[in-house]
Write a protein that holds these residues in place. Structure first.
Motif, mmCIF file in Angstrom:
data_model
loop_
_atom_site.group_PDB
_atom_site.id
_atom_site.type_symbol
_atom_site.label_atom_id
_atom_site.label_comp_id
_atom_site.label_asym_id
_atom_site.label_seq_id
_atom_site.Cartn_x
_atom_site.Cartn_y
_atom_site.Cartn_z
ATOM 1 N N SER A 50 0.823 -1.203 0.000
ATOM 2 C CA SER A 50 0.000 0.000 0.000
ATOM 3 C C SER A 50 0.858 1.254 0.000
ATOM 4 O O SER A 50 0.463 2.302 -0.526
ATOM 5 N N ALA A 51 2.062 1.169 0.573
ATOM 6 C CA ALA A 51 2.972 2.312 0.534
ATOM 7 C C ALA A 51 3.379 2.620 -0.895
ATOM 8 O O ALA A 51 3.410 3.783 -1.309
ATOM 9 N N ARG A 52 3.689 1.561 -1.660
ATOM 10 C CA ARG A 52 4.040 1.792 -3.064
ATOM 11 C C ARG A 52 2.864 2.381 -3.830
ATOM 12 O O ARG A 52 3.040 3.268 -4.670
ATOM 13 N N GLY A 53 1.653 1.905 -3.522
ATOM 14 C CA GLY A 53 0.471 2.467 -4.170
ATOM 15 C C GLY A 53 0.264 3.920 -3.804
ATOM 16 O O GLY A 53 -0.103 4.736 -4.654
ATOM 17 N N ALA A 54 0.503 4.262 -2.532
ATOM 18 C CA ALA A 54 0.358 5.656 -2.108
ATOM 19 C C ALA A 54 1.383 6.543 -2.804
ATOM 20 O O ALA A 54 1.077 7.667 -3.209
ATOM 21 N N VAL A 55 2.598 6.049 -2.964
ATOM 22 C CA VAL A 55 3.623 6.818 -3.671
ATOM 23 C C VAL A 55 3.215 7.046 -5.122
ATOM 24 O O VAL A 55 3.360 8.151 -5.664
ATOM 25 N N ASP A 56 2.696 5.997 -5.759
ATOM 26 C CA ASP A 56 2.219 6.144 -7.141
ATOM 27 C C ASP A 56 1.170 7.244 -7.245
ATOM 28 O O ASP A 56 1.199 8.082 -8.158
ATOM 29 N N ARG A 57 0.205 7.237 -6.300
ATOM 30 C CA ARG A 57 -0.858 8.242 -6.339
ATOM 31 C C ARG A 57 -0.303 9.643 -6.087
ATOM 32 O O ARG A 57 -0.709 10.610 -6.730
ATOM 33 N N LEU A 58 0.627 9.732 -5.167
ATOM 34 C CA LEU A 58 1.234 11.041 -4.895
ATOM 35 C C LEU A 58 1.995 11.564 -6.104
ATOM 36 O O LEU A 58 1.951 12.753 -6.424
ATOM 37 N N TYR A 59 2.703 10.666 -6.783
ATOM 38 C CA TYR A 59 3.408 11.082 -7.992
ATOM 39 C C TYR A 59 2.423 11.552 -9.066
ATOM 40 O O TYR A 59 2.681 12.534 -9.779
ATOM 41 N N ALA A 60 1.289 10.855 -9.185
ATOM 42 C CA ALA A 60 0.284 11.262 -10.171
ATOM 43 C C ALA A 60 -0.278 12.633 -9.819
ATOM 44 O O ALA A 60 -0.470 13.494 -10.694
ATOM 45 N N GLN A 61 -0.555 12.865 -8.526
ATOM 46 C CA GLN A 61 -1.081 14.165 -8.111
ATOM 47 C C GLN A 61 -0.038 15.262 -8.306
ATOM 48 O O GLN A 61 -0.371 16.383 -8.727
ATOM 49 N N ALA A 62 1.219 14.950 -8.013
ATOM 50 C CA ALA A 62 2.282 15.928 -8.227
ATOM 51 C C ALA A 62 2.434 16.255 -9.705
ATOM 52 O O ALA A 62 2.714 17.404 -10.071
ATOM 53 N N GLU A 63 2.229 15.252 -10.551
ATOM 54 C CA GLU A 63 2.346 15.496 -11.989
ATOM 55 C C GLU A 63 1.225 16.397 -12.485
ATOM 56 O O GLU A 63 1.440 17.280 -13.317
ATOM 57 N N ARG A 64 0.016 16.192 -11.959
ATOM 58 C CA ARG A 64 -1.092 17.089 -12.323
ATOM 59 C C ARG A 64 -0.772 18.522 -11.910
ATOM 60 O O ARG A 64 -0.983 19.466 -12.670
ATOM 61 N N ALA A 65 -0.254 18.667 -10.692
ATOM 62 C CA ALA A 65 0.119 20.002 -10.229
ATOM 63 C C ALA A 65 1.263 20.572 -11.055
ATOM 64 O O ALA A 65 1.316 21.780 -11.309
ATOM 65 N N THR A 66 2.166 19.709 -11.502
ATOM 66 C CA THR A 66 3.277 20.169 -12.342
ATOM 67 C C THR A 66 2.776 20.730 -13.665
ATOM 68 O O THR A 66 3.249 21.775 -14.132
ATOM 69 N N GLU A 67 1.806 20.058 -14.274
ATOM 70 C CA GLU A 67 1.270 20.560 -15.542
ATOM 71 C C GLU A 67 0.519 21.871 -15.338
ATOM 72 O O GLU A 67 0.549 22.760 -16.196
ATOM 73 N N LEU A 68 -0.162 22.022 -14.183
ATOM 74 C CA LEU A 68 -0.797 23.306 -13.865
ATOM 75 C C LEU A 68 0.272 24.384 -13.668
ATOM 76 O O LEU A 68 0.106 25.528 -14.106
ATOM 77 N N PHE A 69 1.362 24.013 -13.008
ATOM 78 C CA PHE A 69 2.484 24.932 -12.848
ATOM 79 C C PHE A 69 3.041 25.335 -14.213
ATOM 80 O O PHE A 69 3.300 26.518 -14.467
ATOM 81 N N ASN A 70 3.241 24.353 -15.095
ATOM 82 C CA ASN A 70 3.764 24.655 -16.429
ATOM 83 C C ASN A 70 2.861 25.612 -17.184
ATOM 84 O O ASN A 70 3.332 26.529 -17.857
ATOM 85 N N ALA A 71 1.543 25.393 -17.081
ATOM 86 C CA ALA A 71 0.587 26.261 -17.773
ATOM 87 C C ALA A 71 0.649 27.676 -17.226
ATOM 88 O O ALA A 71 0.650 28.662 -17.982
ATOM 89 N N ALA A 72 0.686 27.802 -15.890
ATOM 90 C CA ALA A 72 0.752 29.129 -15.278
ATOM 91 C C ALA A 72 2.067 29.823 -15.601
ATOM 92 O O ALA A 72 2.106 31.035 -15.859
#
Length: 349
Positions: A50-72
């Protein structure tokens, strides 16, 4: 554009290719369905899985925020250029206003020295030209040359006010965009810090297992899987972009980076196509519409494969059911199965 794909007399090559892509996508969907439905992104994990799954989800959320950062960030850059242009125009407009005022002032001085000052000119120098010109009777008291200068001054002042108003509005937009950049940056940093804490809590064996989890597509000796070199790209520019992306394999992921020494997902694809002389947008969401949409079964090397329903990740199809992409912090640019996560669309620039 004519295809360079090798002809097939039986059509089995295409069938095999569709099967490879479909199977890869299906296996990814099955793996993703194992995530607990009610789990929150930052719930403390109960075990290593479950820790690996949580890391995967966090990376996905960080990537979404990264693309929002890139757009801004991209919007801030564009607004800064627009503000600079408007300021330059306003400066030239002020110079024109000053020149016209100086001409009218020189005319007034000459009239004064010759024995009198035209009341119309005196009004020009003491009142708003707009208000003065609105008085129809005033136009009868000045010559045609004076009237033309006044009209030019009025036009120049109006243009100057418009440019200054527009620049002020752009500055407000720029301020808002910079605030958005800072907000998304904090979100990315928070998600990544949480992911690092979870990874650091794992044993070295579990961390190694996580790092190897989706590393497919290359043999132990570093060579390509069979079929990579045999598949033709969709166009010469796609071939050039793919060649650039291949050169980036092994370089580090860095959120907000677009090469040449580090990349995030959309930064890699933008850089690769830029190396091929093709300009595509900065974010994965915009890259989704940066060309012609094609079915996954017809993907060719060089096509952009966009992932997740919010188009928050993008890679470049490399053939044989593989993509090249910048996956997440701590992982280098690499090959992975095209079906590593839900595919949103395939775009051919």
């Amino acid at each position: 554009m004519a295809s360079h794909r090798r002809p097939s007399s039986s059509g089995l090559d295409r069938t095999k290719r569709v099967t490879v892509l479909s199977a890869a996508a299906a296996s990814a969907a099955a793996a993703l369905s194992a995530v607990p439905a009610g789990a929150r992104p930052e719930d403390p994990p109960s075990d290593a899985v479950s820790a690996r799954g949580a890391v995967d989800r966090l990376y996905a959320q960080a990537e979404r925020a990264t693309e929002l950062f890139n757009a801004a960030e991209e919007r801030s850059r564009r607004l800064t250029e627009e503000v600079d242009l408007l300021r330059d125009r306003a400066a030239r407009g002020q110079e024109r206003v000053n020149a016209i005022r100086n001409a009218l002032g020189g005319l007034a001085g000459a009239q004064y020295r010759s024995g009198g000052l035209d009341p119309a000119i005196a009004l020009v120098l003491s009142e708003s030209p707009d208000g003065y010109l609105d008085k129809a009777s005033a136009l009868e008291r000045i010559g045609q040359r004076h009237a033309e200068r006044l009209r030019s001054l009025r036009t120049a002042l109006r243009s100057l006010r418009q440019q200054r108003t527009e620049a002020a509005g752009k500055l407000v937009e720029l301020s808002d965009s910079r605030k958005a950049v800072a907000h998304h940056k904090k979100t990315v940093q928070r998600k990544l810090a949480t992911a690092r804490r979870l990874l650091n809590a794992l044993s070295p064996e579990e961390r190694a297992r996580f790092a190897r989890a989706s590393r497919h597509g290359r043999r132990a000796d570093g060579g390509f899987l069979p079929g990579f070199e045999d598949m033709a790209a969709a166009s010469p520019r796609a071939a050039a972009a793919l060649a650039a992306a291949r050169q980036a394999v092994g370089l580090p992921y860095a959120w907000g980076a677009a090469g040449p020494s580090a990349f995030d997902c959309s930064g890699l694809t933008q850089w690769a196509y830029g190396a091929a002389g093709v300009a595509i947008p900065r974010t994965s969401q915009a890259q989704r519409y940066a060309g012609r949409s094609v079915p996954l079964s017809q993907a060719q090397p060089g096509d952009l494969v966009v992932y997740r329903s919010d188009a928050s990740h993008v890679g470049m199809y490399a053939g044989n059911g593989q993509v090249i992409h910048a996956p997440y912090p701590g992982a280098a640019v690499r090959y992975d199965p095209v079906g590593m996560m839900p595919i949103s669309s395939v775009t051919r620039p």
